[in-house]
Design a protein around this motif. Structure first.
Motif, PDB file in Angstrom:
ATOM      1  N   GLN A 199       0.821  -1.204   0.000  1.00  0.00           N
ATOM      2  CA  GLN A 199       0.000   0.000   0.000  1.00  0.00           C
ATOM      3  C   GLN A 199       0.860   1.261   0.000  1.00  0.00           C
ATOM      4  O   GLN A 199       0.422   2.320  -0.423  1.00  0.00           O
ATOM      5  N   ARG A 200       2.064   1.110   0.534  1.00  0.00           N
ATOM      6  CA  ARG A 200       2.916   2.287   0.685  1.00  0.00           C
ATOM      7  C   ARG A 200       4.145   2.271  -0.215  1.00  0.00           C
ATOM      8  O   ARG A 200       4.847   3.266  -0.305  1.00  0.00           O
ATOM      9  N   GLY A 233       4.526   2.463  -3.350  1.00  0.00           N
ATOM     10  CA  GLY A 233       4.542   3.491  -4.386  1.00  0.00           C
ATOM     11  C   GLY A 233       5.104   4.803  -3.868  1.00  0.00           C
ATOM     12  O   GLY A 233       5.692   5.578  -4.613  1.00  0.00           O
ATOM     13  N   ARG A 234       4.960   5.020  -2.594  1.00  0.00           N
ATOM     14  CA  ARG A 234       5.474   6.281  -2.029  1.00  0.00           C
ATOM     15  C   ARG A 234       6.989   6.222  -1.830  1.00  0.00           C
ATOM     16  O   ARG A 234       7.656   7.255  -1.819  1.00  0.00           O
ATOM     17  N   GLU A 235       7.484   5.023  -1.650  1.00  0.00           N
ATOM     18  CA  GLU A 235       8.932   4.827  -1.471  1.00  0.00           C
ATOM     19  C   GLU A 235       9.517   5.819  -0.481  1.00  0.00           C
ATOM     20  O   GLU A 235      10.482   6.525  -0.770  1.00  0.00           O
ATOM     21  N   ILE A 236       8.900   5.835   0.668  1.00  0.00           N
ATOM     22  CA  ILE A 236       9.296   6.869   1.625  1.00  0.00           C
ATOM     23  C   ILE A 236      10.137   6.337   2.773  1.00  0.00           C
ATOM     24  O   ILE A 236      10.862   7.093   3.395  1.00  0.00           O
ATOM     25  N   TRP A 237      10.041   5.052   3.065  1.00  0.00           N
ATOM     26  CA  TRP A 237      10.674   4.586   4.303  1.00  0.00           C
ATOM     27  C   TRP A 237      12.044   3.947   4.118  1.00  0.00           C
ATOM     28  O   TRP A 237      12.931   4.142   4.925  1.00  0.00           O
ATOM     29  N   TYR A 238      12.128   3.125   3.070  1.00  0.00           N
ATOM     30  CA  TYR A 238      13.342   2.307   2.958  1.00  0.00           C
ATOM     31  C   TYR A 238      14.158   2.670   1.735  1.00  0.00           C
ATOM     32  O   TYR A 238      13.631   2.809   0.635  1.00  0.00           O
TER      33      TYR A 238
END
Lengths: 153, 153
Positions: free
Chosen positions: A104-105, A107-112
């Motif tokens: 779900q997340r 696509g955002r590629e924000i954490w790793y």
């Protein structure tokens, strides 16, 4: 949070400390082997961006999964989270839930920046305090340890 | 430090970054499974007391052992070090060396409040960048992931 039963030796119930701590800060209270370890190693992007909240939620979710045994986690330059499961089927079921949450997340590629996942079967274990792992008592330092050569000074 | 060959895909040689960094800060460059993971989880006593020097020395020693594949390490409230080996025999040989080094210092009981060691066989692995683990391409997020229920928000 609903009351959580304290772990009885040899039972599958998870430890109070692990279940009550979203970001685990102690050892997982695993039974005698065999059991399954899922080793998740990651590097983070800059900033929190909701990461801590997600990690807490995922750990809480994991602790409610059938076959969950515990989790150990640490982070400095890289992060390592090892979750423990009664068997491969339990680990696989968690992977499908976790993977969906991640998807779900993703696509955002924000954490790793990057991560590795390794699924392993624990064959043996022991501890400094052998009473915690009675089946392996005394194996931490074998009597026939090889002679050292000074390199580990 | 003597020159260290760069790792060739599929070879057993250890990665430059791991071998040159006594306290590993990156992923271990492991081959396709199966291979062996030794999961060492610990809590520290207060103060350094020579711990960092010992850890550096032990990691350097490990990297010289036959069958060593790499190591991943992180510490905050607890420390987790996962070393990877070609097989159980290589891990066991390292244990005997490491145990002896530890035995020399155990009487002092200066470094660890407690620890756990788990020896596991890695059956499967995958990464965010699937090209690093081609055999498991696409398995990180399965297409048939289960529907979420909102608990991982």
């Amino acid at each position: 949070m609903s009351p959580i039963p304290s772990r009885q030796p040899g039972s599958w119930s998870w430890s109070v400390r692990v279940a009550c701590s979203a970001l685990a800060t102690t050892f997982a209270d695993t039974p005698e082997p065999p059991y399954v370890a899922v080793i998740f190693t990651s590097t983070r992007t800059e900033g929190d961006n909701g990461y801590v909240a997600m990690a807490e939620s995922m750990n809480e979710l994991a602790s409610k999964q059938p076959g969950f045994l515990g989790v150990e986690s640490a982070r400095d330059d890289i992060g390592i989270t090892v979750s423990y499961w009664v068997d491969q089927a339990a680990a696989q079921a968690w992977k499908e839930v976790a993977a969906h949450c991640l998807a779900q997340r993703k696509g955002r590629e924000i954490w790793y920046q990057d991560y590795r996942v390794r699924i392993a079967t624990v064959d043996r274990d022991y501890s400094m305090n052998s009473s915690l792992f009675p089946a392996q008592q005394g194996t931490a330092i074998p009597r026939n340890a090889t002679d050292g050569d000074g390199r580990c000074q």
